[in-house]
Write a protein that holds these residues in place. Structure first.
Motif, PDB file in Angstrom:
ATOM      1  N   TYR A 103      -4.900  70.179  -2.692  1.00 25.38           N
ATOM      2  CA  TYR A 103      -6.222  70.775  -2.894  1.00 25.38           C
ATOM      3  C   TYR A 103      -6.717  70.550  -4.318  1.00 25.38           C
ATOM      4  N   TRP A 104      -5.808  70.584  -5.281  1.00 24.85           N
ATOM      5  CA  TRP A 104      -6.195  70.282  -6.663  1.00 24.85           C
ATOM      6  C   TRP A 104      -6.679  68.839  -6.769  1.00 24.85           C
ATOM      7  N   LYS A 105      -6.019  67.923  -6.060  1.00 26.91           N
ATOM      8  CA  LYS A 105      -6.461  66.523  -6.070  1.00 26.91           C
ATOM      9  C   LYS A 105      -7.868  66.399  -5.498  1.00 26.91           C
ATOM     10  N   CYS A 106      -8.135  67.149  -4.449  1.00 23.93           N
ATOM     11  CA  CYS A 106      -9.465  67.107  -3.840  1.00 23.93           C
ATOM     12  C   CYS A 106     -10.532  67.721  -4.736  1.00 23.93           C
ATOM     13  N   ASP A 107     -10.143  68.643  -5.587  1.00 30.03           N
ATOM     14  CA  ASP A 107     -11.090  69.311  -6.473  1.00 30.03           C
ATOM     15  C   ASP A 107     -11.426  68.519  -7.724  1.00 30.03           C
ATOM     16  N   LEU A 108     -10.580  67.579  -8.113  1.00 24.81           N
ATOM     17  CA  LEU A 108     -10.812  66.842  -9.355  1.00 24.81           C
ATOM     18  C   LEU A 108     -12.183  66.154  -9.412  1.00 24.81           C
ATOM     19  N   PRO A 109     -12.633  65.475  -8.365  1.00 23.13           N
ATOM     20  CA  PRO A 109     -13.982  64.877  -8.466  1.00 23.13           C
ATOM     21  C   PRO A 109     -15.088  65.909  -8.683  1.00 23.13           C
ATOM     22  N   GLN A 110     -14.950  67.087  -8.061  1.00 20.51           N
ATOM     23  CA  GLN A 110     -15.943  68.144  -8.285  1.00 20.51           C
ATOM     24  C   GLN A 110     -15.913  68.644  -9.716  1.00 20.51           C
ATOM     25  N   PHE A 111     -14.716  68.794 -10.275  1.00 16.35           N
ATOM     26  CA  PHE A 111     -14.609  69.237 -11.665  1.00 16.35           C
ATOM     27  C   PHE A 111     -15.261  68.235 -12.604  1.00 16.35           C
ATOM     28  N   LYS A 115     -12.137  71.774 -18.718  1.00 15.14           N
ATOM     29  CA  LYS A 115     -10.906  72.565 -18.773  1.00 15.14           C
ATOM     30  C   LYS A 115     -10.117  72.438 -17.475  1.00 15.14           C
ATOM     31  N   TYR A 116     -10.792  72.582 -16.339  1.00 16.29           N
ATOM     32  CA  TYR A 116     -10.126  72.486 -15.051  1.00 16.29           C
ATOM     33  C   TYR A 116      -9.712  71.057 -14.738  1.00 16.29           C
ATOM     34  N   THR A 117     -10.484  70.089 -15.218  1.00 13.65           N
ATOM     35  CA  THR A 117     -10.114  68.686 -15.040  1.00 13.65           C
ATOM     36  C   THR A 117      -8.793  68.396 -15.741  1.00 13.65           C
ATOM     37  N   ILE A 118      -8.658  68.875 -16.972  1.00 10.05           N
ATOM     38  CA  ILE A 118      -7.428  68.662 -17.737  1.00 10.05           C
ATOM     39  C   ILE A 118      -6.257  69.379 -17.074  1.00 10.05           C
ATOM     40  N   LEU A 119      -6.461  70.626 -16.669  1.00  7.72           N
ATOM     41  CA  LEU A 119      -5.384  71.382 -16.019  1.00  7.72           C
ATOM     42  C   LEU A 119      -4.955  70.731 -14.701  1.00  7.72           C
ATOM     43  N   GLY A 120      -5.929  70.289 -13.904  1.00  7.89           N
ATOM     44  CA  GLY A 120      -5.601  69.626 -12.640  1.00  7.89           C
ATOM     45  C   GLY A 120      -4.866  68.326 -12.862  1.00  7.89           C
ATOM     46  N   HIS A 121      -5.293  67.575 -13.853  1.00  7.21           N
ATOM     47  CA  HIS A 121      -4.621  66.308 -14.151  1.00  7.21           C
ATOM     48  C   HIS A 121      -3.188  66.554 -14.612  1.00  7.21           C
ATOM     49  N   ARG A 122      -2.989  67.555 -15.445  1.00  8.44           N
ATOM     50  CA  ARG A 122      -1.625  67.877 -15.894  1.00  8.44           C
ATOM     51  C   ARG A 122      -0.744  68.317 -14.730  1.00  8.44           C
ATOM     52  N   SER A 139       2.397  66.149 -13.609  1.00  5.83           N
ATOM     53  CA  SER A 139       3.709  66.798 -13.670  1.00  5.83           C
ATOM     54  C   SER A 139       4.404  66.734 -12.319  1.00  5.83           C
ATOM     55  N   TRP A 140       3.640  66.922 -11.266  1.00  8.08           N
ATOM     56  CA  TRP A 140       4.215  66.921  -9.926  1.00  8.08           C
ATOM     57  C   TRP A 140       4.623  65.522  -9.485  1.00  8.08           C
ATOM     58  N   ASN A 141       3.952  64.496 -10.000  1.00  7.15           N
ATOM     59  CA  ASN A 141       4.237  63.125  -9.583  1.00  7.15           C
ATOM     60  C   ASN A 141       5.214  62.394 -10.487  1.00  7.15           C
ATOM     61  N   GLY A 142       5.911  63.088 -11.366  1.00  4.89           N
ATOM     62  CA  GLY A 142       6.964  62.425 -12.106  1.00  4.89           C
ATOM     63  C   GLY A 142       6.909  62.555 -13.609  1.00  4.89           C
ATOM     64  N   PHE A 143       5.919  63.226 -14.154  1.00  3.69           N
ATOM     65  CA  PHE A 143       5.819  63.382 -15.596  1.00  3.69           C
ATOM     66  C   PHE A 143       6.922  64.304 -16.124  1.00  3.69           C
ATOM     67  N   LEU A 144       7.296  65.292 -15.330  1.00  8.64           N
ATOM     68  CA  LEU A 144       8.339  66.239 -15.720  1.00  8.64           C
ATOM     69  C   LEU A 144       9.685  65.825 -15.133  1.00  8.64           C
ATOM     70  N   PRO A 145      10.777  66.311 -15.718  1.00  6.28           N
ATOM     71  CA  PRO A 145      12.087  66.093 -15.097  1.00  6.28           C
ATOM     72  C   PRO A 145      12.159  66.784 -13.727  1.00  6.28           C
ATOM     73  N   GLU A 146      13.110  66.355 -12.915  1.00  2.00           N
ATOM     74  CA  GLU A 146      13.213  66.836 -11.528  1.00  2.00           C
ATOM     75  C   GLU A 146      13.351  68.355 -11.440  1.00  2.00           C
ATOM     76  N   ARG A 147      14.163  68.950 -12.292  1.00  2.00           N
ATOM     77  CA  ARG A 147      14.368  70.406 -12.241  1.00  2.00           C
ATOM     78  C   ARG A 147      13.076  71.157 -12.517  1.00  2.00           C
ATOM     79  N   LEU A 148      12.325  70.742 -13.529  1.00  2.00           N
ATOM     80  CA  LEU A 148      11.062  71.409 -13.841  1.00  2.00           C
ATOM     81  C   LEU A 148      10.021  71.156 -12.760  1.00  2.00           C
TER      82      LEU A 148
END
Length: 86
Positions: A46-54, A61-68, A72-81
């Motif tokens: 749902y966050w991915k779907c909202d990015l174009p609207q943001f 602010k919401y664009t940056i938060l959604g992108h982060r 993070s979910w797609n591999g920016f963070l280590p597996e445990r986090l």
């Protein structure tokens, strides 16, 4: 008459507004369901779907938060986090 002027008269603004309200209401219902079920992958979708609207509405602010979140979910963070985030 200009073409854009003629096209603006053919748009039913009330109908477009009702469609937008219906879409947002249904979207809110399924988001609430995903949050209650603690469904992390769906919330991220749902966050991915909202990015174009943001971006369109200049909500940086919401664009940056959604992108982060998505990065993070797609591999920016280590597996445990990443698992903790989801």
């Amino acid at each position: 008459m200009k073409r854009s002027h003629i096209a603006s008269h053919t748009i039913d603004r009330k109908f477009e507004y009702v469609k937008m309200l219906l879409w947002r209401g249904l979207s809110d219902m399924i988001r609430r369901d995903a949050v209650r079920q603690n469904d992390g992958p769906m919330i991220t979708l749902y966050w991915k779907c909202d990015l174009p609207q943001f971006i369109k509405n200049n909500h940086t602010k919401y664009t940056i938060l959604g992108h982060r979140l998505i990065a993070s979910w797609n591999g920016f963070l280590p597996e445990r986090l990443r698992q903790d985030l989801i």
